[in-house]
Design an enzyme around this catalytic site. Structure first.
Site, PDB file in Angstrom:
ATOM      1  N   CYS A  43     -73.354  32.271  38.383  1.00  0.00           N
ATOM      2  CA  CYS A  43     -72.301  31.563  38.972  1.00  0.00           C
ATOM      3  C   CYS A  43     -72.133  30.005  38.394  1.00  0.00           C
ATOM      4  O   CYS A  43     -71.427  29.511  37.926  1.00  0.00           O
ATOM      5  CB  CYS A  43     -71.936  31.879  40.239  1.00  0.00           C
ATOM      6  SG  CYS A  43     -70.469  31.126  41.105  1.00  0.00           S
ATOM      7  N   ALA A 183     -60.429  38.419  33.946  1.00  0.00           N
ATOM      8  CA  ALA A 183     -60.620  36.996  34.198  1.00  0.00           C
ATOM      9  C   ALA A 183     -61.412  36.337  33.046  1.00  0.00           C
ATOM     10  O   ALA A 183     -61.083  35.222  32.804  1.00  0.00           O
ATOM     11  CB  ALA A 183     -61.213  36.587  35.621  1.00  0.00           C
ATOM     12  N   GLU A 203     -56.687  44.317  24.687  1.00  0.00           N
ATOM     13  CA  GLU A 203     -56.865  44.883  25.805  1.00  0.00           C
ATOM     14  C   GLU A 203     -56.721  46.190  25.836  1.00  0.00           C
ATOM     15  O   GLU A 203     -55.639  46.804  25.304  1.00  0.00           O
ATOM     16  CB  GLU A 203     -55.857  44.351  27.013  1.00  0.00           C
ATOM     17  CG  GLU A 203     -56.002  45.056  28.233  1.00  0.00           C
ATOM     18  CD  GLU A 203     -57.295  45.025  29.005  1.00  0.00           C
ATOM     19  OE1 GLU A 203     -57.729  46.349  29.134  1.00  0.00           O
ATOM     20  OE2 GLU A 203     -57.955  44.050  29.018  1.00  0.00           O
ATOM     21  N   ASP A 310     -72.872  41.344  42.661  1.00  0.00           N
ATOM     22  CA  ASP A 310     -72.298  42.107  41.424  1.00  0.00           C
ATOM     23  C   ASP A 310     -73.197  43.430  41.278  1.00  0.00           C
ATOM     24  O   ASP A 310     -72.689  44.335  40.961  1.00  0.00           O
ATOM     25  CB  ASP A 310     -72.515  41.211  40.235  1.00  0.00           C
ATOM     26  CG  ASP A 310     -71.349  40.286  40.194  1.00  0.00           C
ATOM     27  OD1 ASP A 310     -70.453  40.493  41.020  1.00  0.00           O
ATOM     28  OD2 ASP A 310     -71.296  39.502  39.043  1.00  0.00           O
ATOM     29  N   ALA A 318     -68.025  35.884  43.305  1.00  0.00           N
ATOM     30  CA  ALA A 318     -69.165  34.934  43.689  1.00  0.00           C
ATOM     31  C   ALA A 318     -68.831  35.037  45.407  1.00  0.00           C
ATOM     32  O   ALA A 318     -69.778  35.307  46.193  1.00  0.00           O
ATOM     33  CB  ALA A 318     -69.247  33.794  43.363  1.00  0.00           C
ATOM     34  N   HIS A 443     -43.358  19.643  53.843  1.00  0.00           N
ATOM     35  CA  HIS A 443     -42.704  19.424  52.555  1.00  0.00           C
ATOM     36  C   HIS A 443     -42.950  17.834  51.871  1.00  0.00           C
ATOM     37  O   HIS A 443     -43.225  16.998  52.744  1.00  0.00           O
ATOM     38  CB  HIS A 443     -41.280  19.610  53.002  1.00  0.00           C
ATOM     39  CG  HIS A 443     -40.224  19.289  51.767  1.00  0.00           C
ATOM     40  ND1 HIS A 443     -39.709  20.153  50.805  1.00  0.00           N
ATOM     41  CD2 HIS A 443     -39.414  18.057  51.666  1.00  0.00           C
ATOM     42  CE1 HIS A 443     -38.994  19.305  50.112  1.00  0.00           C
ATOM     43  NE2 HIS A 443     -38.809  18.207  50.529  1.00  0.00           N
TER      44      HIS A 443
END
Length: 464
Positions: A43, A183, A203, A310, A318, A443
């Site tokens: 990471c 990702a 993909e 993982d 992470a 805002h």
């Protein structure tokens, strides 16, 4: 010399392991941590952090090209890839030494070397200086994962890269093929595309970013194609013929195989857990498709052995690993922590535009039998987005029509990786649409779109 004894031994010092060690030490445990390569793990050194540093460079480069839109002048715009990489490595190094300092500050004993669990409660560490014998009733496996390699598509560091090669490139790719649009694949595709490479993404699933809501995937695809990327879905790279300075890729799509030439290929087709050499089989720890099988509290079924991050399965994030690390440390110290709920963990992708989500997609909510209300709000209706010159994006919220519970939130656009946390906190507090509607959002901010998306689910959006 007898074995050194600890209350808890952590194997692996990534965002799961080092956090578990620090939390254990805070709770008064005597903790040892073993790491074979870098403090902070993948990471900090080869993943999340250095990629964000590189993506920041490409984002600024993107804005330099748009200077005139902001009434600014920038001429002779260029980049120095070596300097971009140098900055990224510097960021990683700073954080790596930060982790070393934190472990020391918390009195965690660190061993640099390869760990094997030789028997229940016993760990042997092979270091530069020889072998250290450690013992503890509690062992936390946090060894992480590495890039999955498909037969015939293996990385060679020259023409075919993994994420590691892509982080320290020896050249700028001209024609780049990215295999896999999760990702990692999409972040590298976005980085190199912004710097001027001709990028194709392949993909195998029916859409890019396959874990995201289908509407977000489709929005992302349009945005990437507008930036000049070629996106090929439901497609598969069957083989790579490596030549001198070029790779011929055989891509199968719709039953036909075509060949195309590239000078660089990045393989980002998932990960496999680092289970080898730990002695798991002898211990009786169950491993399923390279990941250690655990219960919701990360217990492996072998007394005193835990697995986090993982290594213990999806989602590969992470922040999930860190949270599990804290949970396990608290469990070992005799506490009663809550189990980590995977549906309440946000996923973030730092491409341009950014993508972030938490909870169920619209399709998943329907599959699970919910009657739903869906709200949407586009960036083009938000004053801050227009002022930023970032009017492309979407916020989408999915609610249970009966209870008003927030089931999921999905976003694409500027800074959504920061915005998503508002919905994550909402879900953690079991918020309903009424709570969110009555919350006053400042805002002008991008966060106002989060309010409007909720209002829209009940037909009450003001600005759209």
């Amino acid at each position: 010399m007898g074995a050194k004894s600890f209350d808890m031994i952590v194997i692996g010092a990534g965002p799961g392991g080092y956090v578990a060690a620090i939390r254990g030490a805070q709770l008064g445990l005597k903790v040892a941590i073993v790491e074979r390569e870098h403090m902070g793990g993948i990471c900090l050194n080869w993943g999340c952090i250095p990629t964000k540093a590189m993506l920041r460079s490409s984002e600024i480069f993107h804005f330099m090209h748009r200077a005139s839109e902001y009434g600014l002048k920038a001429e002779g715009i260029g980049f120095d890839l070596d300097a971009v990489v140098k900055r990224s490595r510097g960021v990683a190094k700073q954080l790596n030494s930060g982790v070393t300092h934190l472990l020391k500050k918390n009195k965690v004993t660190a061993f640099m070397g390869e760990a094997t669990v030789t028997a229940k409660g016993k760990v042997s560490v092979k270091t530069d200086k020889g072998t250290e014998a450690l013992e503890s009733a509690n062992i936390v496996l946090a060894t992480g994962a590495r890039a999955r390699e498909l037969p015939g598509l293996e990385a060679d560091g020259d023409l075919v890269w993994t994420y590691k090669h892509a982080l320290v490139p020896k050249r700028m790719p001209n024609k780049l093929l990215v295999i896999g649009s999760g990702a990692i694949g999409i972040e590298f595709a976005s980085f190199y595309n912004t710097l001027g490479a001709e990028v194709t993404v392949v993909e195998v699933m029916d859409r890019i970013l396959p874990v995201e809501d289908a509407e977000i995937s489709s929005f992302a695809k349009k945005a990437f194609e507008k930036q000049g990327m070629t996106i090929r879905e439901k497609a598969m790279v069957k083989q790579l013929d490596r030549g001198k300075g070029k790779v011929t890729a055989h891509i199968e799509q719709g039953g036909k195989v075509e060949t195309s030439e590239y000078d660089t290929v990045i393989s980002a087709v998932g990960i496999v857990g680092n289970t080898e050499g730990l002695g798991l089989e002898a211990l009786g720890v169950k491993v399923d498709r390279t990941h250690v099988v655990t219960d919701p509290f990360c217990r492996t079924g072998v007394e005193g052995v835990y697995a986090i991050g993982d290594l213990a399965g999806a989602p590969w994030l992470a922040h999930k690993a860190s949270h599990e690390g804290v949970m396990v440390a608290e469990l070992i110290a005799g506490g009663h922590p809550h189990a980590v709920d995977p549906d309440s963990i946000a996923g973030c992708t730092y491409c341009h535009p950014q993508v972030a989500s938490v909870g169920l997609t619209e399709a998943q909510a329907k599959e699970q039998g919910y009657e739903i209300k869906v709200g949407r709000f586009p960036f083009i209706g938000n004053g801050k987005a227009i002022a930023l010159g970032e009017p492309e994006g979407l916020v989408k919220t999915v609610f249970d029509a009966k209870t008003g519970a927030l089931l999921g939130a999905h976003m694409i656009g500027a800074e959504v990786t920061e915005l998503i946390q508002g919905y994550v906190v909402g879900r953690q507090l079991e918020t309903t649409e009424e709570d969110l509607m009555q919350t006053v959002f400042p805002h002008p901010t991008l966060s106002e779109m989060m309010h409007e998306s909720v209002l829209d689910a009940w037909g009450r959006a003001i600005h759209f």
